[in-house]
Design a protein around this motif. Structure first.
Motif, PDB file in Angstrom:
ATOM      1  N   GLU A 707       2.814  -3.410   5.590  1.00  0.00           N
ATOM      2  CA  GLU A 707       2.932  -4.001   4.818  1.00  0.00           C
ATOM      3  C   GLU A 707       3.878  -2.605   4.032  1.00  0.00           C
ATOM      4  N   LEU A 708       2.948  -1.426   4.035  1.00  0.00           N
ATOM      5  CA  LEU A 708       4.365  -0.277   3.147  1.00  0.00           C
ATOM      6  C   LEU A 708       6.035  -0.355   3.600  1.00  0.00           C
ATOM      7  N   ARG A 709       5.929  -1.192   5.174  1.00  0.00           N
ATOM      8  CA  ARG A 709       7.555  -1.110   5.418  1.00  0.00           C
ATOM      9  C   ARG A 709       8.001  -2.449   4.347  1.00  0.00           C
ATOM     10  N   ILE A 710       7.685  -3.673   4.181  1.00  0.00           N
ATOM     11  CA  ILE A 710       7.975  -5.152   3.482  1.00  0.00           C
ATOM     12  C   ILE A 710       7.779  -4.538   2.772  1.00  0.00           C
ATOM     13  N   MET A 711       7.224  -3.465   1.773  1.00  0.00           N
ATOM     14  CA  MET A 711       6.859  -3.309   0.253  1.00  0.00           C
ATOM     15  C   MET A 711       8.303  -2.775  -0.015  1.00  0.00           C
ATOM     16  N   LEU A 761      -1.522   0.661  -4.146  1.00  0.00           N
ATOM     17  CA  LEU A 761      -0.456   0.377  -4.900  1.00  0.00           C
ATOM     18  C   LEU A 761      -0.468  -1.618  -4.268  1.00  0.00           C
ATOM     19  N   ILE A 762      -0.612  -1.431  -2.911  1.00  0.00           N
ATOM     20  CA  ILE A 762      -0.227  -2.667  -2.859  1.00  0.00           C
ATOM     21  C   ILE A 762      -1.710  -3.655  -2.580  1.00  0.00           C
ATOM     22  N   TYR A 763      -2.545  -3.693  -3.015  1.00  0.00           N
ATOM     23  CA  TYR A 763      -4.075  -3.751  -3.172  1.00  0.00           C
ATOM     24  C   TYR A 763      -3.966  -3.708  -5.019  1.00  0.00           C
ATOM     25  N   GLY A 764      -3.164  -3.389  -5.750  1.00  0.00           N
ATOM     26  CA  GLY A 764      -3.871  -4.106  -7.021  1.00  0.00           C
ATOM     27  C   GLY A 764      -4.706  -2.405  -7.785  1.00  0.00           C
ATOM     28  N   MET A 765      -4.590  -1.510  -6.595  1.00  0.00           N
ATOM     29  CA  MET A 765      -5.844  -0.535  -7.510  1.00  0.00           C
ATOM     30  C   MET A 765      -5.337  -0.183  -8.617  1.00  0.00           C
ATOM     31  N   MET A 845       3.031  -9.251   0.471  1.00  0.00           N
ATOM     32  CA  MET A 845       3.321  -8.239   1.191  1.00  0.00           C
ATOM     33  C   MET A 845       2.841  -8.837   2.197  1.00  0.00           C
ATOM     34  N   GLN A 846       0.877  -8.963   2.085  1.00  0.00           N
ATOM     35  CA  GLN A 846       0.311  -9.687   3.043  1.00  0.00           C
ATOM     36  C   GLN A 846       0.405 -10.792   3.697  1.00  0.00           C
ATOM     37  N   GLY A 847       0.984 -11.594   3.447  1.00  0.00           N
ATOM     38  CA  GLY A 847       1.222 -13.194   4.166  1.00  0.00           C
ATOM     39  C   GLY A 847       2.647 -12.410   4.214  1.00  0.00           C
ATOM     40  N   THR A 848       3.205 -11.852   3.973  1.00  0.00           N
ATOM     41  CA  THR A 848       4.483 -11.194   4.990  1.00  0.00           C
ATOM     42  C   THR A 848       4.080 -11.158   6.548  1.00  0.00           C
ATOM     43  N   ALA A 849       2.889  -9.861   6.210  1.00  0.00           N
ATOM     44  CA  ALA A 849       2.566 -10.099   6.974  1.00  0.00           C
ATOM     45  C   ALA A 849       1.984 -10.421   8.119  1.00  0.00           C
ATOM     46  N   ALA A 850       1.233 -11.428   7.249  1.00  0.00           N
ATOM     47  CA  ALA A 850       1.073 -12.504   8.520  1.00  0.00           C
ATOM     48  C   ALA A 850       1.838 -13.104   8.719  1.00  0.00           C
ATOM     49  N   LEU A 909      14.058  -7.035   9.187  1.00  0.00           N
ATOM     50  CA  LEU A 909      13.213  -6.099   7.538  1.00  0.00           C
ATOM     51  C   LEU A 909      15.223  -5.534   7.283  1.00  0.00           C
ATOM     52  N   ASP A 910      14.697  -4.696   5.856  1.00  0.00           N
ATOM     53  CA  ASP A 910      15.385  -3.297   6.299  1.00  0.00           C
ATOM     54  C   ASP A 910      15.570  -2.376   6.331  1.00  0.00           C
TER      55      ASP A 910
END
Length: 927
Positions: A707-711, A761-765, A845-850, A909-910
């Motif tokens: 998910e960090l890589r997707i970010m 940050l991924i989960y909006g904390m 991010m979570q959806g792309t990982a899925a 991915l980039d």
């Protein structure tokens, strides 16, 4: 308490309930993102009143737009009220339409408040000697209570009669106007008498009966015992005009000129056609089903027969919108041959299986149903208990005849939850191929958050058709029949309808997907191929060690007892750790821990998030959380897993679900493999019980920090892209940036903080959440986050872009076109809007990982199919970002690197996509 006779005259304060329902859960929306929660709340209350009291006369009264006489009396009346939220205003018109379609008189009188209309009608009914029940949550209405007028609050299920008013307010109904005038009302901006609250107003009226009496002899107030009595005469005279104005504003006008009298406000037959349209638009599926099946709620409450309904609007049969006359039951070879030719000639056909069980490994086939055109469907009974052999076809012969067609890869078959049907056919040696569509998955792809995706729900949503339910033909509870025990007269229409409805749903959903090529690709290129792969994984199953699980159960039992003893010592007494009531007493009454949150009924909450917060400062909540976690492990896994082992395969066969998680992630049940903890020792020990069969190893391959890589890819932040490109430890690299130290000097504590920021940050904390997680001050946490965004500005830009896109479109998308709709992204309720914004940031991010793990499964399955030896490797589990395999020991060196390579090719991915493998004799060792 006054007993309310049947058939009272009911007056509903619609405006009061509208606002209360808006602020109360559930905060519903339909699939178009339109809010419907307030509508649902008011209609639910109306249905409850109808069912409970069976009235013949009733009115639902709403405030009209514009000013009333009170605004003329006092220009500041209700001036402090904020404007009505847009997401509430939009619900008024459809609510009015539903009320009228239910046959209920609706009153909305210009220039007059709902209170005054209700007061006038109540007094008119009182003069006729008729009991009036006023449904409201407004305290002002207490002034109307009398021998023939009672209040009911359906939200709290309380009834207020004369004694109820005295008990609740400390004054009689005749004194309520003065009581309200003395106190004033900030919500209506009624000034009242300064410094007078409810207790003082009670004391003043109990001592002197009325405002008029006080004004006649103000000095007598000094003789009363309430606080401030000595200065009250002066205050009373100083604010006399304000007080009298307040009394006038608080007085309900009981003499409004109305065109209708109580005896004219009769409930009319419901307009079922309108209700079908309105309930369908709001997606109130249960109520829509009731209308389609047996008429509207008001009809049921009044006991009206179908012929008493409005002409042309009676939709009271289970198959009102579908013609079933062409359904056929196949009982002869001639009929079967004819239908087999129809299936072969059909451009597309729907199929469905009827079985003895929902357990796909144990279920036996009872019959098959097919549909080749809308309305042209058939049921083929094969194993009903009551049919003599000549009356039903030989199953072996039928399946042999069907096998070539069902295994033909030409994609012409559609179904609802076809994975289950694949299993049933596989039990008889048939590998179903050629799947064109699964209506459950099509609905899910179109809008994952709109509703459930079962056939009954989809039929209501897309076809306005109430299907025959399984309980209609099989009964309920302990006496429920299995399908092989159901009579053919009932079984055949039920089964044929399933196929017919599925085909109709296919047509409806397929057309929508043609207009959304991105979503169509998600279904056709991802979800449907994964369906077949999951079926194969489920059939393979996994091996567990029941002996080891039994040992773990005993160890957990001892650990639970030890925790209980520690908890009893802290509490100073024994109590049931699983009892919410006893826990509330111990924590908040005996130990006097701070109440962080309350339940809807006002009791201190013992929810997990509350205990987690308390556990930071107090030992007992921490013990309760540990007890809950261990008890769940024991009941869900160590005790249960041996019981769900299949007797034939001696393996565990889970069920994977594609149409549950909103973001596209898979979930599983019976058992749930996704929720076995990995961060504590007890959870890892459970994973040790998932073992490799003889000659094989368990291999777990997961994506590193996906998910960090997707970010990094989505945000295009230069620093993140560089860190991943160089193969740096991303948390250490983040710590170096945030704390301003060289990479090699990053401490373990700094890395831990950076990791919390990265994932937070991924989960909006929020800064508050980060502070709580790290055990630091909120200002320090905010500093970490501010510094992060300074060092990684692309991340902040991405988040802001995503919020704007979500607000503009109402949804966000994954890299591969999957959508997550966010119906509350424009909510006026700030917490709900913020939650939707957090979801908007996380979902891509979570959806792309899925999506990537599903793409990996497809690529892996294709690679496995090309291997010369099919018994060397089996894909057995998918959990989060991980695929688990059984691989022959002698093939590990060759296959594991190849599988990692295949998984790394699942996305471009980039930043590098890295798949890491672990190998062991059990799942824990391999992780």
């Amino acid at each position: 308490m006054t007993q309310i006779p049947e058939n009272p005259f009911i007056l509903v304060d619609g405006s009061s309930y509208l606002f209360r329902a808006y602020h109360a859960p559930p905060h519903l929306t339909n699939s178009a993102g339109e809010p419907t929660g307030a509508i649902y709340g008011v209609v639910n209350m109306l249905r409850s009143l109808l069912k409970r009291y069976k009235p013949s006369h009733m009115a639902v009264v709403f405030d009209a737009k514009g000013k009333t006489f009170r605004n003329d009396l006092y220009a500041e009346y209700k001036a402090n009220r904020p404007p009505m939220p847009d997401d509430l205003r939009s619900q008024i018109a459809p609510l009015h339409e539903i009320v009228q379609a239910m046959g209920l008189p609706l009153l909305c009188i210009d220039g007059v408040e709902a209170d005054d209309v209700i007061g006038t009608l109540a007094r008119q009914a009182e003069k006729e000697g008729r009991l009036t029940l006023i449904s409201t949550g407004d305290k002002d209405m207490a002034q109307l209570v009398g021998e023939h007028t009672i209040l009911i609050n359906t939200m709290s299920d309380t009834i207020t009669d004369i004694e109820g008013v005295k008990s609740k307010f400390g004054v009689s109904p005749e004194q309520i106007i003065d009581y309200l005038a003395l106190m004033g009302d900030s919500s209506d901006n009624i000034p009242g008498l300064p410094g007078v609250g409810d207790k003082t107003a009670q004391a003043m009226l109990q001592g002197m009966q009325s405002i008029d009496a006080m004004l006649e002899a103000p000095e007598k107030l000094t003789e009363l015992s309430f606080r401030g009595a000595k200065s009250m005469p002066k205050k009373l005279m100083e604010y006399k005009e304000q007080l009298l104005l307040s009394r006038e504003l608080a007085t309900i006008d009981e003499n409004v000129s109305l065109s209708m009298k109580p005896d004219e406000l009769t409930i009319q037959p419901a307009d079922t056609e309108a209700l079908v349209q309105l309930y369908g638009q709001c997606e109130f599926r249960r109520w829509l089903g009731e209308v389609l099946e047996q008429g509207a709620a008001t009809d049921q409450a009044l006991g009206l027969a179908p012929d008493e309904r409005k002409a042309g609007s009676d939709i009271d049969t289970k198959t009102a919108t579908i013609d079933t006359s062409a359904y056929e039951t196949i009982l002869s070879k001639e009929a079967f041959t004819r239908w087999l030719e129809k299936l072969k000639a059909a451009e597309v056909f729907a199929l469905d299986t009827e079985t003895t069980s929902l357990n796909y490994m144990d279920a036996r086939l009872v019959g098959l149903s097919f549909a080749v055109q809308e309305g042209e469907a058939a049921y083929l009974p094969l194993a009903h208990d009551y049919l003599d052999a000549p009356a039903q076809l030989d199953m072996d012969w039928v399946l042999a005849e069907l096998k070539p067609l069902l295994e033909d890869p030409t994609p012409r078959k559609v179904g609802q939850n076809l994975k289950y049907d694949m299993h049933i056919l596989a039990n008889y040696g048939i590998g179903l191929r050629g799947i064109l569509n699964d209506t459950m998955l099509a609905s899910y792809v179109l809008n994952s958050v709109s509703s459930r995706h079962d056939m009954d729900t989809l039929s209501l949503q897309y076809l306005n058709h109430k299907t025959i339910s399984f309980t209609d033909v099989a009964g309920k509870g302990a006496k429920q029949l299995t399908f092989n025990q159901i009579g053919l007269d009932e079984a055949a229409p039920y089964a044929a309808e399933d196929a017919d409805v599925t085909l109709r749903l296919h047509h409806a959903l397929w057309q929508r997907l043609q207009d959304e090529p991105g979503l169509r690709s998600v279904l056709v290129d991802m979800e449907l191929p994964v369906l077949s792969i999951l079926a194969g994984m489920e059939r393979r199953g996994v091996v567990v060690d029941p002996g080891l699980l039994a040992i773990q159960s005993k160890e957990l039992e001892l650990a639970l007892r030890q925790i209980e003893e520690e908890a009893f010592a802290i509490a100073g007494e024994e109590f049931n750790l699983n009892s919410t009531k006893q826990l509330q007493t111990i924590l908040f009454e005996k130990l006097e821990l701070p109440v962080r949150k309350k339940t809807p009924k006002g009791a201190p909450s013992t929810a997990e998030e509350v205990l987690q917060e308390l556990a930071l400062d107090y030992p007992l909540p921490d013990l309760i959380l540990k007890h809950r976690g261990m008890a769940k492990l024991k009941s869900t896994y160590t005790d249960k897993l041996p019981k769900v082992m299949n007797r034939t395969t001696q393996r565990i066969h889970t069920s994977y679900h594609q149409a549950v998680a909103a973001t596209g992630r898979l979930s599983s049940s019976d058992p749930n493999l996704q929720n076995i903890p990995i961060r504590n020792e007890a959870g890892r020990r459970v994973r040790k019980a998932f073992i490799a069969p003889a000659g094989y190893k368990v291999v777990a391959i997961d994506y590193s920090q996906i998910e960090l890589r997707i970010m990094a890819h989505l945000s295009q932040d230069k620093s993140l892209l560089d860190a991943f490109a160089k193969g740096l430890d991303i948390h250490s690299a983040t710590a170096a940036e945030v704390f301003g130290v060289p990479l090699e000097s990053v401490s373990s504590e700094q890395r831990r903080s950076a990791k919390a920021v990265n994932f937070g940050l991924i989960y909006g904390m929020s800064a508050f959440g980060l502070a709580r997680q790290l055990g630091i001050g909120r200002n320090d946490a905010q500093h970490y986050m501010d510094t992060y965004f300074e060092r990684f500005p692309g991340v902040q830009d991405y988040m802001e872009r995503t919020r704007l896109q979500a607000a503009d479109k109402g949804y966000v998308e994954t890299l591969y076109g999957r959508r997550l709709y966010l119906p509350e992204i424009k909510a006026r309720n700030i917490p709900r809007k913020k939650a939707a914004e957090r979801a908007a940031i996380n979902a891509p991010m979570q959806g792309t990982a899925a999506d990537i793990i599903k793409r990996a499964m497809i690529k892996v399955a294709d690679w496995l199919a090309k291997q010369p030896q099919q018994d060397e490797v089996f894909m057995t589990m998918q959990v989060h970002d991980e695929l688990v395999f059984e691989i022959k020991e002698e093939a590990l060196d060759r296959i594991v690197p190849a599988l990692c390579s295949v998984m790394e090719e699942a996305a471009e991915l980039d930043v590098p996509l890295v798949a890491e493998a672990g190998i062991g004799d059990n799942w824990d060792e391999a992780h």
